[in-house]
Design an enzyme around this catalytic site. Structure first.
Site, PDB file in Angstrom:
ATOM      1  N   ILE A 188       2.510   4.095  -3.669  1.00 19.49           N
ATOM      2  CA  ILE A 188       1.484   5.135  -3.618  1.00 19.49           C
ATOM      3  C   ILE A 188       1.964   6.438  -2.987  1.00 19.49           C
ATOM      4  CG2 ILE A 188      -0.741   5.720  -2.537  1.00 19.49           C
ATOM      5  CD1 ILE A 188      -1.575   2.829  -2.988  1.00 19.49           C
ATOM      6  N   ASP A 189       2.694   6.342  -1.886  1.00 16.48           N
ATOM      7  CA  ASP A 189       3.062   7.540  -1.128  1.00 16.48           C
ATOM      8  C   ASP A 189       3.815   8.593  -1.940  1.00 16.48           C
ATOM      9  OD1 ASP A 189       1.822   6.172   0.843  1.00 16.48           O
ATOM     10  OD2 ASP A 189       3.554   5.990   2.174  1.00 16.48           O
ATOM     11  N   HIS A 230       0.814  -1.215   0.000  1.00 16.91           N
ATOM     12  CA  HIS A 230       0.000   0.000   0.000  1.00 16.91           C
ATOM     13  C   HIS A 230       0.851   1.269   0.000  1.00 16.91           C
ATOM     14  CE1 HIS A 230      -3.220   2.784   0.831  1.00 16.91           C
ATOM     15  NE2 HIS A 230      -2.595   3.223   1.905  1.00 16.91           N
ATOM     16  N   CYS A 231       2.045   1.219   0.546  1.00 17.65           N
ATOM     17  CA  CYS A 231       2.781   2.461   0.821  1.00 17.65           C
ATOM     18  C   CYS A 231       3.740   2.899  -0.291  1.00 17.65           C
ATOM     19  CB  CYS A 231       3.552   2.315   2.135  1.00 17.65           C
ATOM     20  SG  CYS A 231       2.491   2.184   3.587  1.00 17.65           S
ATOM     21  N   ILE A 232       4.725   2.076  -0.596  1.00 18.60           N
ATOM     22  CA  ILE A 232       5.814   2.526  -1.464  1.00 18.60           C
ATOM     23  C   ILE A 232       5.349   2.871  -2.877  1.00 18.60           C
ATOM     24  CG2 ILE A 232       8.093   1.950  -2.395  1.00 18.60           C
ATOM     25  CD1 ILE A 232       8.571   0.276   0.083  1.00 18.60           C
TER      26      ILE A 232
END
Length: 440
Positions: free
Chosen positions: A281-282, A277-279
């Site tokens: 998208i962020d 979810h993070c890398i």
């Protein structure tokens, strides 16, 4: 409210003597571990979620999060200090509210703030004097002060006096047994110094250490910087893989040798693309915010281009491997090993395996996959696949075997020995020399 909190002095005392009640909005991979940590430290918690199924599972002692066992959920229930509900009116009974809802991207690569807005509006309908609200959802710098604060102030609250507001980014790494919610330092930035103080005091009951920063904006940027750092460095490793391929050099050998330098180098590794979810998208949150300020985050954008191109490169490598035995992708039988975004977890969010499978499927390949953690996947509305049990896999029956996620249960020696072709995207075949192995 549980402690009749009305003022700064009241909430400070309630937090200090552990008589406050925590409300956690969003009981997913961030919220549920947070619940367990506070319950374990004798804090009463009410968990809120829009999913009745999640609430029912928790009530029956079942966990739907890999990092949280059924036994932990049962333990939370037996303390009498935990309740999960879909009824947001129960927010009237909490003193501190932690918002842990998803923050995905729209197809246009701009932030989808609908989950945060929905949660905040639900909270705003039940606000009371003296409450502390902490946003944990990853978002762009300015969200806490530009989006949340005005909603609360429109209700007549004064931030830092009658209501307290802070941002503290989640730092959950699914499947990581070394660094958990408890022992990963918690970065905290409040709208005022009182907000920061109260948020830190809250977390100190369940988290080993806190790190204060000057503002919510700083805390919001901390999270984006952490994951953009990884994205950019992984992109560098991916580009180095492309360069090494052109030079007919083993990129894994190069990285391993470079990593022996005791200073000035940190190893990152290439792969089939970014997942989780993070890398993936962020960094897009950061790019979107900077575009609103007429700044082009070129480095961030370039890293995204390289990382998102890696599934294409993997498919190209599969084509090269099949071409070595005079077969096209069209009509070939291909076994994909692993579709989770990283080893030994049941999380397929943003997994590059989905893009690889989608492309191979569109080129006419017959696709079969195994992943004991992911029983089924959908690559579009018309195409879905079920994982084949490894006990039913006969590697010789496939024209090509592709290692996308190197789960620990895979016997690499057996895979290489029994497969006609192996495309290895993770260096799982390290140390094995064989002409039928193709690495990215």
């Amino acid at each position: 409210m549980s402690t009749q909190v009305k003022t700064y002095a009241d909430i400070k005392l309630a937090i200090s003597n552990k008589t406050f009640t925590l409300g956690v909005v969003g009981l997913g991979y961030v919220g549920l571990p947070l619940v367990c940590e506070f319950i374990e430290n004798d804090i009463s918690v009410i968990g809120f979620d829009i999913s009745q199924d999640k609430v029912d599972q928790l009530a029956s002692g079942k966990s739907y999060i890999q990092d949280i066992s059924d036994a932990q959920v049962v333990s939370c229930n037996t303390t009498g200090k935990f309740k999960a509900t879909t009824d947001f009116s129960a927010l009237n009974n909490v003193d501190v509210i932690s918002i842990c809802v998803p923050t995905p991207l729209r197809k246009t690569k701009d932030p989808d703030m609908s989950y945060i807005v929905s949660a905040v509006n639900s909270i705003a309908n039940h606000l009371q004097d003296g409450q502390l609200i902490i946003l944990e959802s990853t978002t762009y710098p300015g969200t806490t002060e530009e989006l949340l604060q005005p909603i609360f102030e429109d209700k007549g609250f004064v931030i830092g006096e009658t209501l307290f507001l802070a941002f503290s980014p989640e730092r959950v790494d699914p499947g990581n047994q070394t660094y958990t919610t408890k022992n990963t330092p918690k970065v905290v930035g409040g709208v005022t110094s009182r907000c920061t103080e109260l948020a830190c005091a809250t977390y100190e009951h369940a988290i080993d250490s806190t790190v204060q920063v000057s503002s919510p904006r700083a805390a919001e940027l901390v999270k984006l910087y952490e994951n953009t750092f990884r994205s950019v460095n992984i992109a560098m490793a991916n580009e180095m893989a492309l360069i090494a391929n052109k030079l007919n050099i083993d990129v894994w050998e190069v990285i391993e040798a470079a990593a022996t330098k005791p200073f000035g180098f940190m190893p990152f590794y290439p792969g089939p693309g970014l997942g989780g979810h993070c890398i993936p998208i962020d960094p897009s949150y950061l790019s979107w915010k900077m575009k609103s300020l007429n700044y082009d985050a070129r480095f961030v954008g370039l890293a995204e281009q390289i990382n998102t191109s890696m599934p294409n490169y993997v498919v190209k490598k599969i084509g090269i491997a099949l071409n070595s035995i005079k077969k096209p992708i069209n009509g070939s039988s291909i076994l994909i090993l692993g579709v989770a975004y990283k080893p030994d977890i049941n999380d397929v969010r943003e997994s590059p395996a989905l893009d690889v499978i989608k492309q191979l499927n569109s080129f006419g390949a017959t696709i079969v996959y195994n992943d004991d953690f992911i029983p089924t996947i959908s690559i579009n509305k018309a195409s879905s696949f079920n994982s084949i049990p490894l006990s039913d896999v006969h590697y010789k029956n496939y024209d090509c075997v592709v290692i996308v996620t190197n789960h620990s249960y895979y016997d690499i020696d057996v895979i290489v020995d029994q497969s006609s072709l192996v495309v290895d995207t993770r260096n799982a075949t390290k140390g094995i020399q064989k002409d039928t192995i193709f690495k990215i």
